[in-house]
Design an enzyme around this catalytic site. Sequence first.
Site, mmCIF file in Angstrom:
data_model
loop_
_atom_site.group_PDB
_atom_site.id
_atom_site.type_symbol
_atom_site.label_atom_id
_atom_site.label_comp_id
_atom_site.label_asym_id
_atom_site.label_seq_id
_atom_site.Cartn_x
_atom_site.Cartn_y
_atom_site.Cartn_z
ATOM 1 N N ARG A 1 0.814 -1.208 0.000
ATOM 2 C CA ARG A 1 0.000 0.000 0.000
ATOM 3 C C ARG A 1 0.854 1.267 0.000
ATOM 4 N NH1 ARG A 1 -2.898 1.885 -2.696
ATOM 5 N NH2 ARG A 1 -3.906 -0.163 -2.670
ATOM 6 N N LYS B 1 0.940 24.727 -3.401
ATOM 7 C CA LYS B 1 -0.281 24.025 -2.983
ATOM 8 C C LYS B 1 -0.064 22.522 -3.128
ATOM 9 C CE LYS B 1 -3.129 27.974 -4.297
ATOM 10 N NZ LYS B 1 -4.138 28.521 -5.228
ATOM 11 N N LYS C 1 3.608 40.578 -2.754
ATOM 12 C CA LYS C 1 2.187 40.593 -3.077
ATOM 13 C C LYS C 1 1.551 41.863 -2.519
ATOM 14 C CE LYS C 1 1.523 35.626 -3.536
ATOM 15 N NZ LYS C 1 0.589 34.506 -3.286
ATOM 16 N N GLU D 1 4.107 40.648 -7.783
ATOM 17 C CA GLU D 1 2.728 40.554 -8.257
ATOM 18 C C GLU D 1 2.174 41.959 -8.469
ATOM 19 O OE1 GLU D 1 -0.421 37.674 -6.634
ATOM 20 O OE2 GLU D 1 -0.954 39.573 -5.695
ATOM 21 N N ASP E 1 -1.814 39.692 -12.032
ATOM 22 C CA ASP E 1 -2.899 39.067 -11.267
ATOM 23 C C ASP E 1 -4.258 39.582 -11.730
ATOM 24 O OD1 ASP E 1 -3.983 37.484 -9.145
ATOM 25 O OD2 ASP E 1 -4.274 39.319 -7.995
#
Length: 295
Positions: free
Chosen positions: A107, A142, A174, A203, A224
Amino acid sequence: MSRAAVNGDFLPPPAEVIEADVARALAEDLGNGDVTATLLPDVADSAYLLCKEDSIVCGRPWFDACHRALDPDVRIDWRVSEGDRAGKGMVLATLQGRARSLVSAERASLNFLQTLSGTATVTARYVEAVRGTGALILDTRKTIPGLRLAQKYAVRVGGGANHRMGLYDAVMLKENHVRAAGSITAAIHAARAMHPSLPLIVEVESLAQLEEALREGCTRILVDDFDAAMRREAVRMARSAPFNGTIPLEVSGGVDLETLRAIAEDGVDCISIGGLTKHVHAIDLSLKLGPPPAG
């Protein structure tokens, strides 16, 4: 051009990183012992790895490490290389080892292989969708907690490239940073003063901010929430004198396979996509004891 030519290489993370990933995975699965495996005779046996859907193979180092952690003498004969395309019904590898170890490692080894193959497979779809445009597909942060280096490796295997690895290897300015500094210019100056050797990504939210970032200079500019007309104007500005395309433009957010091609054709240099590592579709694989079926 092959993915290897685009990507440079498929070098996996260092061995100690893979071993640590595997140790965690085996510890959470085995606990203080595999009680079901004890029902099997502890004898030599064979197994084969079956692919049940079309995919890009990725994760062999983790698969191998899982099995070798429980049986150092296991023999694994791969029929595909890392980064190869595999079809439904293909036998990817055969194994020779102890029956109990083969099922105890099953597994964890499959979890790594199916997850990383899933990331590589979806990345390859995005890379193919922008082929010929010059746009580079990037990942994001992410990722599955604890598996960032593994998933970012899978992105490279799929033909994509890596954005920053974490919050330590690049400065990314940002909205909050610009707000605190008072302007794009002030934020860039502060970042350069504090971290002069690190890449600097900025950004921007308007064409005016874009012009400011281009004038001050940085490693890459993230536009953005620009619509198509603004993106095309941003590309024109970045490629005209005196900037002449020296600072790449990146797009992120609201990107999927349906919108990807049009964004790439607007002329941007990079497109970052969180879904490569966030929306994981694990490839369907199975490990079965015994010899593979004939033919």
